[in-house]
Design an enzyme around this catalytic site. Structure first.
Site, PDB file in Angstrom:
ATOM      1  N   TYR A 172     -21.492  -4.470  15.295  1.00  0.00           N
ATOM      2  CA  TYR A 172     -22.587  -3.477  15.050  1.00  0.00           C
ATOM      3  C   TYR A 172     -23.883  -4.311  15.346  1.00  0.00           C
ATOM      4  CZ  TYR A 172     -19.024  -0.529  13.005  1.00  0.00           C
ATOM      5  OH  TYR A 172     -17.871   0.201  12.901  1.00  0.00           O
ATOM      6  N   GLY A 318      -9.654  -4.389  -0.252  1.00  0.00           N
ATOM      7  CA  GLY A 318      -9.981  -3.172   0.541  1.00  0.00           C
ATOM      8  C   GLY A 318      -8.955  -2.020   0.265  1.00  0.00           C
TER       9      GLY A 318
HETATM   10  C1  LIG Z   1     -11.267   3.241   6.489  1.00  0.00           C
HETATM   11  C2  LIG Z   1     -12.027   1.841   6.515  1.00  0.00           C
HETATM   12  C3  LIG Z   1     -13.331   1.975   6.520  1.00  0.00           C
HETATM   13  C4  LIG Z   1     -14.002   0.578   6.662  1.00  0.00           C
HETATM   14  N1  LIG Z   1     -15.389   0.757   6.711  1.00  0.00           N
HETATM   15  C5  LIG Z   1     -16.117  -0.390   6.603  1.00  0.00           C
HETATM   16  C6  LIG Z   1     -17.315  -0.576   6.235  1.00  0.00           C
HETATM   17  O1  LIG Z   1     -18.115   0.583   6.380  1.00  0.00           O
HETATM   18  N2  LIG Z   1     -18.040  -1.574   6.476  1.00  0.00           N
HETATM   19  C7  LIG Z   1     -17.360  -2.823   6.624  1.00  0.00           C
HETATM   20  O2  LIG Z   1     -18.144  -3.781   6.501  1.00  0.00           O
HETATM   21  N3  LIG Z   1     -16.154  -2.880   6.557  1.00  0.00           N
HETATM   22  C8  LIG Z   1     -15.342  -1.651   6.628  1.00  0.00           C
HETATM   23  N4  LIG Z   1     -13.952  -1.610   6.657  1.00  0.00           N
HETATM   24  C9  LIG Z   1     -13.237  -3.041   6.673  1.00  0.00           C
HETATM   25  C10 LIG Z   1     -13.052  -3.197   5.044  1.00  0.00           C
HETATM   26  O3  LIG Z   1     -14.042  -3.453   4.365  1.00  0.00           O
HETATM   27  C11 LIG Z   1     -12.132  -4.707   5.170  1.00  0.00           C
HETATM   28  O4  LIG Z   1     -12.853  -5.667   5.508  1.00  0.00           O
HETATM   29  C12 LIG Z   1     -10.613  -4.275   5.872  1.00  0.00           C
HETATM   30  O5  LIG Z   1     -10.216  -3.455   5.440  1.00  0.00           O
HETATM   31  C13 LIG Z   1      -9.856  -5.868   5.580  1.00  0.00           C
HETATM   32  O6  LIG Z   1      -9.666  -5.732   4.193  1.00  0.00           O
HETATM   33  P1  LIG Z   1      -8.130  -5.382   3.460  1.00  0.00           P
HETATM   34  O7  LIG Z   1      -7.085  -6.059   4.309  1.00  0.00           O
HETATM   35  O8  LIG Z   1      -8.302  -5.787   2.068  1.00  0.00           O
HETATM   36  O9  LIG Z   1      -8.208  -3.739   3.659  1.00  0.00           O
HETATM   37  C14 LIG Z   1     -13.188  -0.738   6.533  1.00  0.00           C
HETATM   38  C15 LIG Z   1     -11.931  -0.699   6.583  1.00  0.00           C
HETATM   39  C16 LIG Z   1     -11.194   0.677   6.455  1.00  0.00           C
HETATM   40  C17 LIG Z   1      -9.795   0.351   6.546  1.00  0.00           C
END
Ligand SMILES: Cc1cc2nc3c(=O)[nH]c(=O)nc-3n(C[C@H](O)[C@H](O)[C@H](O)COP(=O)(O)O)c2cc1C
Length: 644
Positions: A172, A318
């Site tokens: 971004y 997440g």
């Molecule tokens: C549906 C979705 C929306 C996300 N929105 C954001 C966001 O708004 N800002 C951000 O920094 N990361 C966003 N992410 C990334 C997550 O914060 C995280 O880094 C990513 O899912 C990996 O972590 P996990 O394996 O624990 O899910 C998003 C991820 C998903 C799946």
């Protein structure tokens, strides 16, 4: 009894006292109102997930500028009118006794919505994932956006949050200034990596000035860009001290951009929990402020391990919050095995967001549907018959029984799970089998009468004298009308995955969709070296933009498997196959095993038979139309919730 000493250690960051080291990272939901304000759906969602027990909840990203938002359904913080809604969001989190931060950002050129409106801006006029050229920001634009970050920060504070996070990751605007791939500026905001960090540093200083010294500011960075020619961790290590000097109190170490191969921002099932910890540990080695690691954590044990090694200070978890937010409590109660683990399939979450739809979870129908989720039956308690115990049928049976209905679930095979039990046999996907096992256990616990090995025909259904019939009979493999398709060395992909075919070299797979590619991967894992996948379409139906798809292509390519596009099988003979591409026929020989993975068709005969008898039923999942787990689970839940 597991020990979570490191994880349960409190942490003070400026004015914010965290009760533990687990963070829920920002997850955009696209549940906001069309005018970008906080909706009732946002509040209901956060109320549920914030109760997980994670000490810090960082809410989804909110845009500091009207042209800096990805689109409708996303949160805005670019005007004072958003403060009251955001304040309610903070209150929901505080009601769960957790601390709350908002992530703030400007989307820059990564928004199709802004690009199509001609409003997208970027450090340089270079196209990104959407191939449309944004407007290069003038110095006045830069000053305005910096001012907006400051004003947004004040709003975060006024809304009652405990801190804020700057989103300088994932490609971004803040990261667009940092990356040499997106920033070609010749003024003082361009230059070498350190010089390109100027915009971020000015944003941090402005935000710090606006919120005061004691208000915690986190920054989310992509420690590695994971793009060809992009910046590396070594570049990043050279500037993190500047971030701290400018006023940052915590570094949230993510990775990659929207352009990174295989959608690494939301890593696929191939990645192990904590795979990013070493990257985050490098950041920690050069700063004295708390550092967060993130990436594929699904349970507290793995998070504790990372913390106990001293890699980082906090761990963000997440998507597990979407699949089963009870993971934290289960672990503390020493029943981690009860947690339903996230499949990292991305079907309900990030993939839906990419198509402009609100968040869901493929295996948890409550996520994103909190306002629709019924606590009790909509009408009278009924006698319900569910036919088929794949994901759709199991979900329907569980949800109906949970609501108090009397449920019988019949399945003609010897086990539950349907096609998912086959998916669970391919490399990396054993967690799919665990999900089915846990879902089946919930169905049993909910009091459903499960009858395995029972075929349900129209007479059986009539004998049951039930009020509601739900048909979830799934799909069957389609057999293409190719001469020779009935040869004994021609097998269905499902037979192969069931272990009902002898594996051999010189194998040809008809169909390069997910089933065909995963069957190829199964052969690879079983040591078969010579495999060709034949696909009629001009592009592989398994997209490389999806993390699992990317990894599949990579593994099969590395194994030397051939994927032949725009190719049709014309004839199958005893040990050879004739294919056709661009009007040219070609003989492939020898071919010892032919595997059919050419799609599936609905098993809906029972539903039609019921219709003939004027018996109404709900037809759900693949029995309605072959699709994925997300649709099966969603339709299963809705069939149960709608029983009157
Ligand atoms: C549906 C979705 C929306 C996300 N929105 C954001 C966001 O708004 N800002 C951000 O920094 N990361 C966003 N992410 C990334 C997550 O914060 C995280 O880094 C990513 O899912 C990996 O972590 P996990 O394996 O624990 O899910 C998003 C991820 C998903 C799946």
């Amino acid at each position: 009894m597991n020990n979570y000493d490191h994880l349960l250690k409190p942490l003070k960051i400026k004015s914010m006292d965290l009760s533990n080291r687990v963070v829920m990272p920002p997850i955009t939901t696209m549940l906001a109102n069309q005018d970008n304000s906080v909706s009732e759906a946002n509040l209901a969602y956060i109320r549920r997930v914030a109760g997980s027990g994670a000490g810090l909840i960082i809410t989804e990203v909110a845009a500091v500028h009207p042209d800096g938002i990805e689109g409708p359904g996303m949160l805005g913080i670019y005007d004072d009118r958003f403060i009251s809604g955001l304040s309610r969001l903070a209150t929901e989190i505080h009601n769960k006794e957790q601390k709350a931060m908002v992530q703030i950002y400007h989307v820059g050129r990564e928004s199709l919505f802004q690009l199509q409106r001609g409003k997208a801006v970027a450090p340089s006029a270079l196209p990104g994932v959407f191939k449309i050229v944004p407007r290069e920001m003038s110095q006045e634009d830069i000053r305005e956006v910096i001012r907006c970050f400051g004003q947004a920060a004040v709003r975060v504070r006024l809304a009652g949050f405990d801190g804020l996070e700057l989103h300088a990751a994932h490609g971004y605007l803040l990261m667009q200034f940092l990356s040499g791939l997106t920033n070609h500026r010749l003024d003082e905001y361009g230059g070498n990596f350190t010089e390109r960090s100027r915009f971020i540093l000015e944003v941090i200083r402005e935000v710090r000035q606006q919120v005061g010294q004691d208000f915690p500011i986190s920054i989310r960075i992509s420690a590695e860009e994971y793009a060809k020619g992009g910046y590396t961790i070594d570049d990043m290590l050279g500037i993190v001290h500047l971030l701290v000097e400018a006023g940052i109190d915590m570094i949230h170490t993510s990775f990659g951009t929207q352009d990174s191969p295989g959608g690494i921002v939301c890593p696929s099932i191939e990645y192990q929990p904590g795979f990013n910890a070493q990257l985050a540990a490098k950041i920690k080695s050069v700063v004295d402020i708390p550092v967060i690691a993130v990436g594929r954590y699904t349970n507290l044990s793995a998070a504790e391990k990372t913390l106990s090694r001293g890699d980082v200070d906090l761990v963000a978890i997440g998507r597990q919050h979407l699949a089963d937010p009870n993971f934290f409590k289960n672990a503390l109660e020493d029943k981690e095995e009860a947690t339903v683990e996230c499949l990292a399939c991305n079907q309900g979450c990030i993939d839906r967001l990419y198509s402009g739809k609100g968040i869901r979870c493929a295996i948890n129908p409550v996520t994103g549907q909190e306002l629709d989720y019924p606590e009790r039956a909509a009408g009278k308690l009924r006698k319900v018959l569910v036919v088929g115990a794949g994901p759709a049928g199991l979900t329907a049976a569980f949800q109906a029984a949970r609501l108090g209905h009397e449920v019988v679930l019949v399945e003609n095979s010897a086990n539950t799970g349907g096609q998912v039990t086959l998916a669970a046999r391919v490399p990396f996907k054993d967690v799919y089998g665990q999900w089915i096992k846990k879902l089946t256990e919930s169905v049993v616990r909910a009091g459903v009468d499960i009858k395995l090995g029972q075929t349900a025909d129209i007479n059986f259904i009539k004998q049951q004298a039930v009020d509601v019939v739900i048909i979830a009979t799934g799909a069957r493999n389609m057999k293409p009308a190719i001469p020779g398709v009935n040869h004994p060395h021609v097998k269905e992909a499902w037979q192969v995955l069931q272990g009902k075919a002898e594996l051999t070299e010189h194998t040809l797979i008809i169909g390069g969709g997910l089933v065909g590619m995963e069957t190829a991967d199964y052969l690879r894992a079983n040591g078969v070296a010579d495999v060709m996948v034949v696909e009629a379409q001009s592009r592989s139906p398994v997209k490389k933009s999806n993390g699992h798809g990317y990894m599949l292509h990579r593994r099969l390519n590395e194994a030397g498997y051939q994927l032949c596009l725009e190719t049709r099988v014309v004839k199958i003979e005893a040990d050879r196959v004739i294919v056709e591409k661009a009007g040219q026929e070609k003989l492939l020989s020898p071919v010892k095993l032919v595997i059919i993975a050419a799609g599936s068709s609905s098993c809906d005969a029972l539903a039609h038979a019921l219709e003939q008898e004027n018996i109404s039923c709900h037809l759900i999942g693949d029995a309605l139309r072959p699709r994925g787990i997300l649709e099966a689970v969603e339709e299963g839940a809705h069939a149960a919730w709608s029983i009157l």
